[in-house]
Design an enzyme around this catalytic site. Sequence first.
Site, PDB file in Angstrom:
ATOM      1  N   ASN A 131       0.827  -1.206   0.000  1.00  0.00           N
ATOM      2  CA  ASN A 131       0.000   0.000   0.000  1.00  0.00           C
ATOM      3  C   ASN A 131       0.865   1.261   0.000  1.00  0.00           C
ATOM      4  OD1 ASN A 131      -2.566   0.986  -0.235  1.00  0.00           O
ATOM      5  ND2 ASN A 131      -3.283   0.180   1.723  1.00  0.00           N
TER       6      ASN A 131
ATOM      7  N   HIS B 108      -8.972   2.611   7.922  1.00  0.00           N
ATOM      8  CA  HIS B 108      -9.382   1.263   7.528  1.00  0.00           C
ATOM      9  C   HIS B 108     -10.780   0.917   8.029  1.00  0.00           C
ATOM     10  CE1 HIS B 108      -5.114   0.461   6.540  1.00  0.00           C
ATOM     11  NE2 HIS B 108      -5.607  -0.477   5.763  1.00  0.00           N
TER      12      HIS B 108
END
Length: 487
Positions: A336, A367
Amino acid sequence: MDEELASVAFFTRQVYLFADTIGLPRDQVLFFACSFLAFLGGIVFNLLLPPVRTRTHIRHTVLTVAGVFLLFYCYGIVQTGILLGVSLISQLLMVYGPRDYMHGSVFIVAMGCLAGTHVYNMYYSFGVYKVDYTGVLMVMTAKISGLAFALHDGKYKKREQLSAFQKELLISEFPGTLEYFSYLFNFPCALGLPMASYKEYEVFVSGSNLPDDVKTGKKMLISNLAPAFGKAFSALLFLGFHVYFSSIFPILYIAEDEFFAKYNFVVRLLYTYVAGVVLRSKYYFAFGFTEAICNASGLGYVVDKDGKASWEGCMNMKPFIVEFGTSPKVAIENWNIQIARWLRSVAYERFPWAPRIATFVLSAVWHGFYGGYLISFPFCGLMGEAAVRMRRFVRHRFQPDLATVYDHITRVGTMFILEYVMIPFMTMEFWLGIKAWKHLYFYGHILIIGAMLFVPGKKRQPTAPAANDKKTDTSVDAGNAAKAHAE
């Protein structure tokens, strides 16, 4: 015809019917279909409207309109409207908000909308994996807040107040409305990751990074088909791997009583690692295919300081390094990647105290609020600190003759300690994560906490070279914190 089929657009309806025929989830088949459509659209876009012979406003318009339609077909008119609404409110705050707090207000609004979406999803579909617009909103939140901070740095801060990284991203003028929405809704990135900074995106639209033709002196178009098709093929291999093995190695099995009773510790350890690889392979597909879409449209071509050109500008992960990195830092910083840059730009380099904690908290909120996330991310920070201590204490004892041996040992250690730390993230639920840890006798806790308690935290040489080492190790910590979003 069921109610869902009757309420969607023609293209979406046909995809749903096809999904029902082959027996796969509608949302996942639709996401793949839209991704494939974007890939083909990228190739056509780069061929018909290349930057070397197309005005930038035309490219911005096509990128934006195509992206909005893609979102409409993939997620529906309501979700697309929410994304447009969040973008519009954030733009108004950037333009008319208080000068000193513009970036903060944009960040709060964007993160607030994202947090509300996470809570809504937890309430109505807890523990259910579904491809919806939440992933797009997550990336859009990063884009909007990153743009606001870059704009505030460029317009209202002195250059000596900024770090070298912040100077790379700063913007001196407000983007026009077309350019702003093009950055947020362009079809290569409309379905989610990867993302680029606004400056990088503007370079892609204008083509200013393309090389000059030695004969004509004009910008020359670079062939993008090889990297685009190569990455798409690799992504499809990961997809096939995930589809085949996900039913053989389900990740939630590690939290079941049968798993503990049936297998010994070594088998449980190996199973957990393999199940983690299988789970991550779906992200390798998503990250890899969206990068292929970007390359197909011409986005991602970069030239480094040494003049070396590549198509890695939109790269968001390096699977081999993630799986076989020689330290948690190395593995995490190659996962990521684009979101890690955002975390660094808005959190780690902004907080005057406890920047690492702030980065982990932001990563967890970004998240979502599943209990597994809330214990994985803080523990990931502790793991990073323990890894730095172990490196300081042990590494020099293997240099130089046993350096290769050291690398192999740390590679295996990283594989299993990182897998352990991220178990609650993979199970999503708090108590499932704790139960899975229990089945592994909490070995990760023993190793990490043991390192924190018994391994010295600082080098003891009072000489100048030691100070330099300390500075180097601090940068390692910074990398761990800024990359704290693992998975």
